[in-house]
Design an enzyme around this catalytic site. Structure first.
Site, PDB file in Angstrom:
ATOM      1  CG  HIS A 184      33.617  -0.686  47.528  1.00  0.00           C
ATOM      2  ND1 HIS A 184      33.699  -1.819  46.753  1.00  0.00           N
ATOM      3  CD2 HIS A 184      32.814  -1.014  48.582  1.00  0.00           C
ATOM      4  CE1 HIS A 184      32.982  -2.790  47.289  1.00  0.00           C
ATOM      5  NE2 HIS A 184      32.426  -2.322  48.397  1.00  0.00           N
ATOM      6  CG  ASP A 212      36.252  -1.118  44.730  1.00  0.00           C
ATOM      7  OD1 ASP A 212      36.621  -1.152  45.910  1.00  0.00           O
ATOM      8  OD2 ASP A 212      35.176  -1.592  44.331  1.00  0.00           O
ATOM      9  CB  SER A 258      30.022  -4.569  48.198  1.00  0.00           C
ATOM     10  OG  SER A 258      31.194  -4.866  48.915  1.00  0.00           O
TER      11      SER A 258
END
Length: 276
Positions: free
Chosen positions: A256, A227, A97
């Site tokens: 995610h 995601d 991320s």
């Protein structure tokens, strides 16, 4: 605790497990978490003989809660300070991320010989926010909503996000883990509200297009198609196209936070890439 101190006096906490002469893997955590988010991966790669390292980004976890520096240039400079202090050569860098953005910015600027390969997992590059040049991005209002929720009641927000879209626990039939939700909250609340607030801009508005183009080492881009935080279509495939030596691996229906919900799938794939 193991720490380094940067030029501006920021104390960066890090973990460093495994043989000193082992191949180093540096893990970069997502927002608003800490090095603890990598415990599963660190144990996995430690068992395979690697030296595993993870740090708490400034303002996060056990590192200094600074007033400034919550942007990608400083994040990458902090990583450079850590890799210099540990004199890491030929390291693998794995970022999730926001940590994927940090990896892209660092690797693009790293000293020769420091980096061998990189892995971007559910990562924020090339750029998240919608604009004329990035019509598939998310509108700025989406990130304004994150800032408003954080400012209003950070503790509740840090329950709601992992309970829902971060891990895909809002999907019908999802295998909900209360432990993951509680650990997400624990890590988030250990950090500084100002750092988390400012980091929303860092992960959403930083343009990594040029960073990706400059990276020469092999890069695995891993992204789940479900995601809900960093939408697949405007992230993984686009990053892979910009990289000189990028490989895209898509995970059908994964969320995610797939590193935590499906480590039994992700860990062997990352290991195979690093060993190839």
């Amino acid at each position: 605790m193991a720490t380094i101190t940067t030029d501006d006096g920021t104390v960066i906490f890090y973990k460093d497990w495994g043989p000193r002469d082992g191949q180093p893997i540096v893990f970069h955590h997502g927002w608003p978490l800490s090095a603890d988010d990598w415990d599963n991966q660190m144990l996995f790669f430690l068992a395979h003989g690697y030296r595993v390292i993870a740090h708490d980004r400034r303002g996060h976890g056990r590192s200094t809660q600074t007033a400034t520096g919550h942007e990608m240039d400083t994040y990458a400079a902090d990583v450079a300070a850590l890799t210099d202090a540990l004199d890491l050569q030929g390291a693998f860098h794995v970022g999730h991320s926001t940590g994927g953005g940090e990896v892209a910015r660092y690797v693009a600027r790293a000293k020769p010989g420091r980096v061998a390969k990189a892995v971007l997992v559910s990562a924020v590059p090339p750029i998240m926010v919608k604009s004329d040049s990035n019509p598939g991005g998310l509108p700025i209002e989406a990130f304004d909503e994150l800032r408003a929720a954080l400012a209003a009641n950070r503790s509740q927000f840090f329950i709601d996000l992992p309970s829902g879209p971060f891990y895909g626990f809002n999907r019908p039939g999802a295998d909900v883990s209360q432990g993951l939700i509680d650990n997400w909250w624990r890590q988030g609340m250990a950090g500084a509200a100002n750092a988390h607030y400012d980091c929303i801009r860092a992960f959403s508005e930083t343009d990594f297009n040029e960073d990706l183009k400059q990276i020469d080492v092999p890069v695995l881009v891993a992204h789940g198609t479900d995601d809900q935080i960093v939408p697949y279509a405007d992230a993984g495939p686009m990053s892979a196209k910009l990289l000189k030596n990028g490989t895209l691996k898509s995970y059908e229906g994964l969320p995610h936070g797939m590193l935590s919900t499906h480590p039994e799938i992700l860990n062997p794939d990352i290991l195979e890439f690093l060993q190839s």
